[in-house]
Design a protein around this motif. Structure first.
Motif, PDB file in Angstrom:
ATOM      1  N   ALA A  13      15.857  15.840  12.229  1.00 38.01           N
ATOM      2  CA  ALA A  13      15.491  16.227  13.604  1.00 38.01           C
ATOM      3  C   ALA A  13      14.402  15.405  14.166  1.00 38.01           C
ATOM      4  O   ALA A  13      14.387  14.996  15.324  1.00 38.01           O
ATOM      5  CB  ALA A  13      14.641  17.595  13.199  1.00 38.01           C
ATOM      6  N   HIS A  14      13.333  14.464  13.329  1.00 36.06           N
ATOM      7  CA  HIS A  14      12.455  13.971  13.932  1.00 36.06           C
ATOM      8  C   HIS A  14      12.116  12.261  13.604  1.00 36.06           C
ATOM      9  O   HIS A  14      11.368  11.912  13.927  1.00 36.06           O
ATOM     10  CB  HIS A  14      10.942  14.558  13.464  1.00 36.06           C
ATOM     11  N   GLY A  15      13.097  11.811  12.971  1.00 39.97           N
ATOM     12  CA  GLY A  15      13.094  10.481  12.053  1.00 39.97           C
ATOM     13  C   GLY A  15      12.410  10.269  10.965  1.00 39.97           C
ATOM     14  O   GLY A  15      11.942  11.470  10.396  1.00 39.97           O
ATOM     15  N   GLN A  16      12.156   9.294  10.646  1.00 44.15           N
ATOM     16  CA  GLN A  16      11.512   8.667   9.191  1.00 44.15           C
ATOM     17  C   GLN A  16      10.150   9.457   9.262  1.00 44.15           C
ATOM     18  O   GLN A  16       9.301   9.323  10.156  1.00 44.15           O
ATOM     19  CB  GLN A  16      11.744   7.168   9.386  1.00 44.15           C
ATOM     20  N   THR A  17       9.836   9.766   8.082  1.00 42.67           N
ATOM     21  CA  THR A  17       8.358  10.254   7.764  1.00 42.67           C
ATOM     22  C   THR A  17       7.576   9.242   7.619  1.00 42.67           C
ATOM     23  O   THR A  17       7.711   8.161   6.892  1.00 42.67           O
ATOM     24  CB  THR A  17       8.560  11.123   6.530  1.00 42.67           C
ATOM     25  N   ASP A  18       6.298   9.104   8.336  1.00 44.07           N
ATOM     26  CA  ASP A  18       5.533   7.977   8.455  1.00 44.07           C
ATOM     27  C   ASP A  18       4.337   8.391   7.496  1.00 44.07           C
ATOM     28  O   ASP A  18       3.714   7.595   6.940  1.00 44.07           O
ATOM     29  CB  ASP A  18       5.119   7.880   9.904  1.00 44.07           C
ATOM     30  N   ILE A  19       4.002   9.662   7.364  1.00 43.08           N
ATOM     31  CA  ILE A  19       2.535  10.082   6.775  1.00 43.08           C
ATOM     32  C   ILE A  19       3.111  11.485   5.835  1.00 43.08           C
ATOM     33  O   ILE A  19       3.995  12.041   6.310  1.00 43.08           O
ATOM     34  CB  ILE A  19       1.462  10.646   7.653  1.00 43.08           C
ATOM     35  N   LEU A  20       2.645  11.249   4.699  1.00 38.56           N
ATOM     36  CA  LEU A  20       2.902  12.398   3.781  1.00 38.56           C
ATOM     37  C   LEU A  20       1.453  12.746   3.229  1.00 38.56           C
ATOM     38  O   LEU A  20       0.758  12.122   2.721  1.00 38.56           O
ATOM     39  CB  LEU A  20       3.726  11.836   2.626  1.00 38.56           C
ATOM     40  N   VAL A  21       1.022  14.218   3.421  1.00 35.46           N
ATOM     41  CA  VAL A  21       0.001  14.981   2.619  1.00 35.46           C
ATOM     42  C   VAL A  21       0.101  15.862   1.812  1.00 35.46           C
ATOM     43  O   VAL A  21       0.875  16.733   2.101  1.00 35.46           O
ATOM     44  CB  VAL A  21      -0.819  15.477   3.872  1.00 35.46           C
ATOM     45  N   ASN A  22       0.120  15.102   0.523  1.00 32.79           N
ATOM     46  CA  ASN A  22       0.518  16.410  -0.646  1.00 32.79           C
ATOM     47  C   ASN A  22      -0.519  17.254  -0.930  1.00 32.79           C
ATOM     48  O   ASN A  22      -1.610  17.102  -1.569  1.00 32.79           O
ATOM     49  CB  ASN A  22       0.562  15.346  -1.996  1.00 32.79           C
ATOM     50  N   ASN A  23      -0.737  18.251   0.086  1.00 30.86           N
ATOM     51  CA  ASN A  23      -1.796  19.077   0.036  1.00 30.86           C
ATOM     52  C   ASN A  23      -1.684  20.429  -0.604  1.00 30.86           C
ATOM     53  O   ASN A  23      -2.561  20.909  -1.311  1.00 30.86           O
ATOM     54  CB  ASN A  23      -2.337  19.711   1.641  1.00 30.86           C
ATOM     55  N   ALA A  24      -0.253  20.681  -1.196  1.00 32.76           N
ATOM     56  CA  ALA A  24       0.037  21.930  -1.944  1.00 32.76           C
ATOM     57  C   ALA A  24      -0.564  21.945  -3.353  1.00 32.76           C
ATOM     58  O   ALA A  24      -0.704  20.867  -4.008  1.00 32.76           O
ATOM     59  CB  ALA A  24       1.389  22.142  -1.816  1.00 32.76           C
ATOM     60  N   GLY A  25      -1.041  23.154  -3.501  1.00 34.34           N
ATOM     61  CA  GLY A  25      -1.649  23.131  -5.108  1.00 34.34           C
ATOM     62  C   GLY A  25      -1.945  24.670  -5.325  1.00 34.34           C
ATOM     63  O   GLY A  25      -2.031  25.615  -4.422  1.00 34.34           O
ATOM     64  N   TRP A  26      -1.766  24.944  -6.644  1.00 34.56           N
ATOM     65  CA  TRP A  26      -1.911  26.343  -7.081  1.00 34.56           C
ATOM     66  C   TRP A  26      -2.271  26.595  -8.392  1.00 34.56           C
ATOM     67  O   TRP A  26      -2.100  25.614  -9.168  1.00 34.56           O
ATOM     68  CB  TRP A  26      -0.492  27.175  -6.989  1.00 34.56           C
ATOM     69  N   ASP A  27      -3.240  27.690  -8.699  1.00 38.44           N
ATOM     70  CA  ASP A  27      -3.470  27.825  -9.978  1.00 38.44           C
ATOM     71  C   ASP A  27      -3.756  29.409 -10.345  1.00 38.44           C
ATOM     72  O   ASP A  27      -3.892  30.030  -9.101  1.00 38.44           O
ATOM     73  CB  ASP A  27      -4.876  27.197 -10.088  1.00 38.44           C
ATOM     74  N   GLN A  28      -3.881  29.771 -11.277  1.00 41.54           N
ATOM     75  CA  GLN A  28      -4.163  31.354 -11.379  1.00 41.54           C
ATOM     76  C   GLN A  28      -5.313  31.245 -12.559  1.00 41.54           C
ATOM     77  O   GLN A  28      -4.959  30.974 -13.756  1.00 41.54           O
ATOM     78  CB  GLN A  28      -2.940  31.959 -12.345  1.00 41.54           C
ATOM     79  N   VAL A  29      -6.187  31.712 -12.212  1.00 48.79           N
ATOM     80  CA  VAL A  29      -7.508  32.149 -13.271  1.00 48.79           C
ATOM     81  C   VAL A  29      -7.102  33.148 -14.068  1.00 48.79           C
ATOM     82  O   VAL A  29      -6.559  34.188 -13.941  1.00 48.79           O
ATOM     83  CB  VAL A  29      -8.814  32.343 -12.478  1.00 48.79           C
ATOM     84  N   GLY A  30      -7.636  32.841 -15.378  1.00 46.84           N
ATOM     85  CA  GLY A  30      -7.530  33.831 -16.488  1.00 46.84           C
ATOM     86  C   GLY A  30      -7.916  33.253 -17.967  1.00 46.84           C
ATOM     87  O   GLY A  30      -8.216  31.869 -17.744  1.00 46.84           O
ATOM     88  N   ASN A  31      -7.949  33.797 -18.767  1.00 47.73           N
ATOM     89  CA  ASN A  31      -8.300  33.521 -20.256  1.00 47.73           C
ATOM     90  C   ASN A  31      -7.167  32.608 -20.852  1.00 47.73           C
ATOM     91  O   ASN A  31      -5.906  32.846 -20.901  1.00 47.73           O
ATOM     92  CB  ASN A  31      -8.355  34.693 -20.976  1.00 47.73           C
ATOM     93  N   PHE A  32      -7.639  31.345 -21.024  1.00 42.59           N
ATOM     94  CA  PHE A  32      -6.798  30.319 -21.397  1.00 42.59           C
ATOM     95  C   PHE A  32      -5.806  30.813 -22.703  1.00 42.59           C
ATOM     96  O   PHE A  32      -4.794  30.407 -22.693  1.00 42.59           O
ATOM     97  CB  PHE A  32      -7.594  29.019 -22.076  1.00 42.59           C
ATOM     98  N   LEU A  33      -6.455  31.335 -23.547  1.00 40.40           N
ATOM     99  CA  LEU A  33      -5.881  31.909 -24.894  1.00 40.40           C
ATOM    100  C   LEU A  33      -4.660  33.015 -24.455  1.00 40.40           C
ATOM    101  O   LEU A  33      -4.004  33.080 -25.362  1.00 40.40           O
ATOM    102  CB  LEU A  33      -6.683  32.306 -25.897  1.00 40.40           C
ATOM    103  N   GLN A  34      -4.792  33.461 -23.444  1.00 36.40           N
ATOM    104  CA  GLN A  34      -3.772  34.395 -22.953  1.00 36.40           C
ATOM    105  C   GLN A  34      -2.624  34.144 -21.856  1.00 36.40           C
ATOM    106  O   GLN A  34      -2.051  34.720 -21.410  1.00 36.40           O
ATOM    107  CB  GLN A  34      -4.446  35.743 -22.279  1.00 36.40           C
ATOM    108  N   THR A  35      -2.627  32.705 -21.526  1.00 38.31           N
ATOM    109  CA  THR A  35      -1.742  32.076 -20.854  1.00 38.31           C
ATOM    110  C   THR A  35      -0.367  31.805 -21.488  1.00 38.31           C
ATOM    111  O   THR A  35      -0.275  31.497 -22.838  1.00 38.31           O
ATOM    112  CB  THR A  35      -2.270  30.791 -20.092  1.00 38.31           C
ATOM    113  N   ASP A  36       0.686  31.944 -20.888  1.00 40.02           N
ATOM    114  CA  ASP A  36       1.976  31.829 -21.755  1.00 40.02           C
ATOM    115  C   ASP A  36       2.566  30.399 -20.921  1.00 40.02           C
ATOM    116  O   ASP A  36       2.203  29.967 -19.964  1.00 40.02           O
ATOM    117  CB  ASP A  36       2.990  32.621 -21.512  1.00 40.02           C
TER     118      ASP A  36
END
Length: 115
Positions: free
Chosen positions: A77-100
């Protein structure tokens, strides 16, 4: 930011707070922005607010084929990508020993493999 007029950019996580600000700032410089986000409604709101220089795409960045398809659609739709911003990120706060393993796979998929 100078010299960006007419460029194209993809911003992952573009529907969130920081991502939407990045998208808006790029659009101010006359950059065409692909607002990539897992949440299409959020991405669409950002794209609508920006106007003609933005298009929303629903993309799970932890899914390589989904990313390939979305980039191909944006570039068709718009031509070649000139700029990429890798902004996405995610986490879930919790007790480390209870993560799977599933939680860690999700975190790594989004924060490591996504970019």
């Amino acid at each position: 930011m100078k010299g960006l007029t007419g460029k194209t950019a993809i911003v992952t996580g573009g529907g969130g707070g920081l991502g939407s600000a990045i998208c808006a700032r790029l659009a101010e410089e006359d950059v065409t922005v692909g607002v990539f986000d897992l949440n299409l409604d959020a991405a669409s709101k950002v794209a609508k607010k920006i106007g003609k220089n933005a298009k929303a795409y629903a993309v799970d960045i932890s899914d390589q084929q989904a990313v390939i398809n979305a980039v191909a659609a944006f570039e068709k739709a718009h031509g070649q990508t000139d700029i990429l911003v890798n902004n996405a990120g995610w986490d879930q706060v919790g007790n480390f020993l209870q993560t799977d393993k599933a939680l860690w796979e999700k975190i790594v998929g989004i924060n490591l493999w996504g970019p």
